[in-house]
Design an enzyme around this catalytic site. Structure first.
Site, PDB file in Angstrom:
ATOM      1  N   SER A  40       0.466  -3.130   2.634  1.00  8.95           N
ATOM      2  CA  SER A  40       1.339  -2.033   2.212  1.00  8.95           C
ATOM      3  C   SER A  40       0.797  -0.709   2.728  1.00  8.95           C
ATOM      4  CB  SER A  40       1.422  -1.963   0.688  1.00  8.95           C
ATOM      5  OG  SER A  40       0.248  -1.383   0.139  1.00  8.95           O
ATOM      6  N   ASP A  41       1.696   0.245   2.954  1.00  4.41           N
ATOM      7  CA  ASP A  41       1.209   1.610   3.111  1.00  4.41           C
ATOM      8  C   ASP A  41       0.668   2.042   1.753  1.00  4.41           C
ATOM      9  OD1 ASP A  41       0.571   4.073   4.147  1.00  4.41           O
ATOM     10  OD2 ASP A  41       2.535   4.428   5.039  1.00  4.41           O
ATOM     11  N   TRP A  42      -0.162   3.077   1.769  1.00  2.00           N
ATOM     12  CA  TRP A  42      -0.882   3.488   0.559  1.00  2.00           C
ATOM     13  C   TRP A  42       0.109   4.087  -0.454  1.00  2.00           C
ATOM     14  CZ3 TRP A  42      -3.577   0.889   3.526  1.00  2.00           C
ATOM     15  CH2 TRP A  42      -4.945   0.689   3.372  1.00  2.00           C
ATOM     16  N   GLY A  43       0.318   3.355  -1.544  1.00  2.00           N
ATOM     17  CA  GLY A  43       1.234   3.810  -2.574  1.00  2.00           C
ATOM     18  C   GLY A  43       2.678   3.426  -2.335  1.00  2.00           C
TER      19      GLY A  43
END
Length: 753
Positions: free
Chosen positions: A265-268
């Site tokens: 995932s991208d961060w957040g």
């Protein structure tokens, strides 16, 4: 962190000792066994809790291994053009290490502008060596999102507007990095083409544009580059967030493309446990949680793929099929990275790395205009050189978002010019304008204080006076890494140059005819002064060796050979995303306040479809300021008449086009032979032409070489959304060969049966 590392190392030693005493090596540690068997064995030994733990972060940039089995943790790092400095375990603040500075390589726009696949391999290998030396397992890059609008604040991290060019340049980068036992994480999958509303938007795009424009680079990264991980994006597609998206991750990536790697995932970017479980995500990072809502002592246990997932399994609400698939993928990644005992040790800031950074910069710099051959600077007549502009002195490796770096050194354009010309000429500097005076990003400090208390008129007057009394004037301006310019998180507010630079450039052009504008940016900019200025150089963000690369081009030590990886429109309205919409989002929804949070996302419809960049300009006959593929040289080249090896091909045939190219000037140099294909009659809208082949060749004066470019029906096909298939319609086509998209020099017609 040190304590954790020591304990982890000790656990591995205990495991190795136990296995040694028993003289029985378990299958998962037996290097003589196939990886598939080792993965299956490791999986069978893991507890449910150990499996779930591998799916989510344990710190800002790491995720757990299995200490009991001696399986190491994973360490990730930004970014695409240099290894990010260390941050604290739980915070974004700098860790304060003294051994985490590195070489900054040119941003990916500059790499793409080289149009040199060998250079891309060199870049990836050197960057991978630095990541490996810093003990990183996953490099969070490269970025291959399409250049849809010149206002996108993150375009400098990407590789341009053309899916074919990006595909061919990204594959050797991936292979170079991964040759070090460090995984790439090609990002952001998919449709993250602007920063504004990136967390709160739903992209609406037709399937044809999706497959022809926005997916090919990712497909090449998977099917040709074998990128070991792929990073999801923030935006929504079909009303599902991209990092937990059934259509993108399961249907396309894992089923159509048969991807066996890990989706990060991208961060957040994760906000649903159920969707994260079922829709193809494998590893979750950066989720915004403090752990308090579930009463956990460790915030990371409250991630969507952490305790909530474990709880669902234990309560019988979901099985473990998806879990075992995710862990299987992660274990496969481990055997290529953390458990790979044969990977090299890596190194940082070697002489070779510095040379590679300088050479990429030299090859990526694009000579946009050079009337009356103002460049290269004549060292015999140049006794006084004026260098004007804030970007001649401003540190550019700090800022810009997650790609901000802490470098061993950064040579400014002014220092590079002084180093090259200072022995024979008086090099003097004037500010010209005051822009961004900040010198800190995320705790990394540039050490610069660029504040200037003088008025704008005083500063300009000083620059003009210096220009009048100099033999050459080099203006170094453009954009910078400040917020709302070339920077993650926000888009540019205007297509124009900031800080009143247009007026400065016009005033300098009147003061001295030996005048060159050097633009440092990752984006196209408006140039209302283009006819006033004899020479324009697009210099990008070139990293540690920026000043030396620029000086080398100005002096003619290196002959410019870069070509634009995206179109420079005359004005913003000439860009298809702005002409047809929608940018930054649906107008009615903008007016209603949509996009402010994830409860009220805004729709962004790509009305331009497949007509992105030069495809739009060529098809609609809109003359650009500078075209895709454009770039001049200090020498001249002559193209012969292209010939093909056949005039008619079947659906299973290939066809080759050969052209002779000769260096007709007095300097050694390089030219890029560009092959575009035009469908002369089609049942659907086709762009006027599309890039389907290129080759960069180096020629000495009077030297001539033959270049052969070969295509098959893939280069002739369009995506039929109704059939969900690529279709090459029989009929007449034309191969168009030149050295830019608007400078076709020879054509060959052929027929597909």
């Amino acid at each position: 962190m040190i304590k954790k590392a020591a304990l982890f190392s000790f656990s591995i030693l205990l495991s190795a000792s136990a296995f040694s005493q028993n003289k029985t090596i378990p299958v998962y540690l037996d290097e003589s066994k196939p990886v598939e068997q080792r993965v299956k064995d490791a999986l069978s030994r893991m507890t449910l809790e150990e499996k779930v733990a591998m799916l989510h972060a344990q710190s800002k940039f790491s995720s757990p291994g299995v200490p009991r089995l001696g399986i190491p943790e994973f360490w990730t790092t930004d970014g695409p053009h240099g290894v990010r400095p260390e941050v604290l375990w739980d915070e974004w603040d700098q860790a304060g290490w003294t051994n985490d500075s590195i070489i900054a390589y040119p941003a990916l726009t500059a790499l793409s502008a080289t149009w040199n696949k060998n250079m891309s391999w060199n870049y990836g290998k050197a960057l991978g060596e630095e990541a490996r030396y810093r003990k990183k397992d996953i490099l969070l890059g490269p970025g291959v999102n399409i250049y849809r609008t010149p206002l996108n604040g993150r375009n400098f991290e990407y590789m341009g507007e053309d899916p074919y060019l990006i595909s061919k340049m990204v594959v050797p980068y991936i292979k170079g990095v991964q040759s070090n036992g460090v995984a790439t994480s090609v990002k952001h999958f998919a449709l993250n083409n602007q920063e504004m509303f990136r967390h709160t938007s739903n992209v609406i795009v037709d399937d044809r544009a999706l497959y022809e424009i926005y997916l090919p680079a990712f497909k090449a990264a998977v099917t040709e580059g074998d990128s070991w991980t792929i990073m999801g994006a923030y935006d929504m597609y079909k009303n599902q967030y991209a990092s937990q998206n059934q259509y993108l991750l399961n249907d396309i990536l894992k089923k159509e493309w048969n991807y066996k790697g890990v989706v990060v995932s991208d961060w957040g970017a994760v906000n649903s446990t159920e969707q994260a479980i079922k829709n193809g995500l494998d590893m979750e990072f950066g989720s915004w949680t403090n752990g308090l809502s579930a009463g956990t002592s460790n915030a990371y246990d409250n991630y969507y793929l952490a305790y909530p997932y474990l709880k669902m399994i234990k309560e019988g609400k979901i099985g473990t099929t998806e879990l075992d698939d995710k862990v299987t993928r992660i274990l496969n990644l481990a055997y290529k990275t953390t458990l790979n005992r044969n990977k090299p040790f890596g190194n940082v800031a070697s002489a070779e790395h510095r040379t590679i950074a300088k050479e990429i910069g030299e090859e990526g710099i694009v000579l946009l205009k050079n009337d009356k051959n103002v460049l290269p600077i004549n060292t015999n007549t140049a006794k006084k050189i004026a260098v004007i502009g804030e970007n001649a002195i401003k540190v550019m490796t700090v800022g810009g978002g997650s790609s901000s770096l802490k470098v061993k050194y950064e040579t400014s354009p002014l220092d590079g010019i002084k180093n090259r010309f200072g022995k024979n000429a008086d090099v003097q500097f004037a500010r010209g304008y005051v822009g961004d005076v900040g010198g800190e990003y995320n705790g990394v400090k540039s050490g610069q204080d660029l504040k200037d208390g003088r008025s704008a008129d005083e500063i300009l007057k000083e620059a003009v006076e210096l220009a009048k009394n100099s033999d050459y004037v080099i203006f170094v301006g453009g954009l910078n890494k400040a917020d709302f310019q070339d920077s993650e998180g926000n888009d540019r507010k205007s297509y124009s140059l900031p800080y009143n630079q247009d007026n400065v450039i016009s005033a300098l052009a009147k003061a001295n005819k030996n005048f060159a504008v050097v633009l440092v940016s990752g984006n196209a900019v408006a140039m209302p002064w283009v006819k006033e200025v004899p020479t324009i150089v697009q210099a990008w963000y070139l990293g540690s060796e920026a000043g030396n690369s620029i000086a080398s081009i100005l002096a003619g030590d290196a002959n410019p050979s870069g070509k634009l990886p995206f179109t420079f429109p005359v004005k913003l309205e000439d860009n298809s995303a702005h002409k047809l919409g929608e940018y930054p989002g649906n107008k009615e929804e903008l007016a209603a306040g949509k996009g402010k949070d994830q409860k009220n996302p805004i729709n962004i419809t790509y009305n331009e479809g497949i007509l992105v960049g030069y495809r739009w300009h060529d098809t609609k006959k809109i003359k650009p300021l500078f075209s895709f593929g454009h770039g001049l040289s200090y020498t001249t080249f002559q193209f012969g008449k292209a010939v093909s090896d056949k005039t008619t091909i079947s659906q299973n045939d290939k066809i080759s086009f050969t052209v002779k190219v000769k260096n007709t000037g007095s300097k050694a140099g390089a030219e890029v032979v560009q092959l575009y294909i035009s469908d002369k009659k089609s049942s659907v809208l086709r762009p006027e032409k599309e890039l389907k082949g290129f080759e960069k060749i180096f020629l000495n004066p009077d030297e001539e070489k033959e270049v052969t470019l070969t295509i098959d029906k893939e280069a002739l096909s369009f995506f039929d959304a109704e059939k969900h298939a690529w279709v090459a319609e029989p009929g007449d086509f034309e191969a168009q060969i030149g050295n830019s998209s608007d400078n076709i020099l020879t054509k060959v017609k052929f027929t597909l049966k």
